[in-house]
Design a protein around this motif. Structure first.
Motif, mmCIF file in Angstrom:
data_model
loop_
_atom_site.group_PDB
_atom_site.id
_atom_site.type_symbol
_atom_site.label_atom_id
_atom_site.label_comp_id
_atom_site.label_asym_id
_atom_site.label_seq_id
_atom_site.Cartn_x
_atom_site.Cartn_y
_atom_site.Cartn_z
ATOM 1 N N UNK A 132 53.722 11.060 65.547
ATOM 2 C CA UNK A 132 55.118 11.046 65.126
ATOM 3 C C UNK A 132 55.901 9.929 65.805
ATOM 4 N N UNK A 133 56.962 9.485 65.137
ATOM 5 C CA UNK A 133 57.801 8.409 65.655
ATOM 6 C C UNK A 133 58.328 8.770 67.041
ATOM 7 N N UNK A 134 58.220 7.819 67.965
ATOM 8 C CA UNK A 134 58.731 8.012 69.315
ATOM 9 C C UNK A 134 57.710 8.531 70.302
ATOM 10 N N UNK A 135 56.569 9.008 69.839
ATOM 11 C CA UNK A 135 55.550 9.505 70.753
ATOM 12 C C UNK A 135 54.798 8.325 71.374
ATOM 13 N N UNK A 136 54.383 8.498 72.625
ATOM 14 C CA UNK A 136 53.675 7.428 73.329
ATOM 15 C C UNK A 136 52.508 7.989 74.126
#
Length: 143
Positions: free
Chosen positions: A125-129
């Protein structure tokens, strides 16, 4: 001869056994309840807010479109999340194997001592690192 028995009645609010130096607690005293009605209401409100917050966070996750790989703040590679790909990062700091498969990114191998990046859950998902501090590597999902 008949012995007379004398019965002494104690009031209900007197404790049957008491310890010297300790105050007897009357169980009918409403001010000494362990859990009050207001405590239960507060607990229910806190739980409700937590459930609503987690539900909101889970429902607003949007799948990412791109994977950005950077070392020491400098972007090295970008891949589409929809394309299956394996990328071997070889740097002066160490090696990492980054796997993109079925829209999910994972680091499957690394020669760092702590292996936090390898043990991290796959991201999508967007923003996960995923971050490997010893290698100064950041794998991030962006739109």
């Amino acid at each position: 001869m008949k012995k007379e028995e004398k019965v002494v009645e104690k009031p209900d609010n007197v404790a049957k056994a008491s310890v010297p130096g300790k105050r007897a607690i009357d169980s009918s005293d409403a001010n000494h309840k362990l859990i009050k009605k207001s405590d239960i209401i507060l607990l229910v409100v806190i739980l409700l807010v937590a459930v609503i917050g987690v539900s909101y966070i889970m429902s607003t996750k949007e799948p990412g479109g791109k994977v950005v790989i950077s070392i020491d703040g400098e972007v090295i590679e970008e891949f589409q999340l929809s394309d299956d790909h394996e990328y071997q990062m070889v740097t002066d700091n160490g090696n990492n194997l980054i796997v993109i498969k079925a829209g999910v990114v994972d680091i499957t191998e690394a020669d760092c001592p702590d292996k936090v990046c390898v043990n991290h859950v796959p991201i999508e998902n967007v923003g996960e690192t995923i971050i490997c501090l010893p290698h100064k590597l950041v794998v991030e999902i962006v739109e």
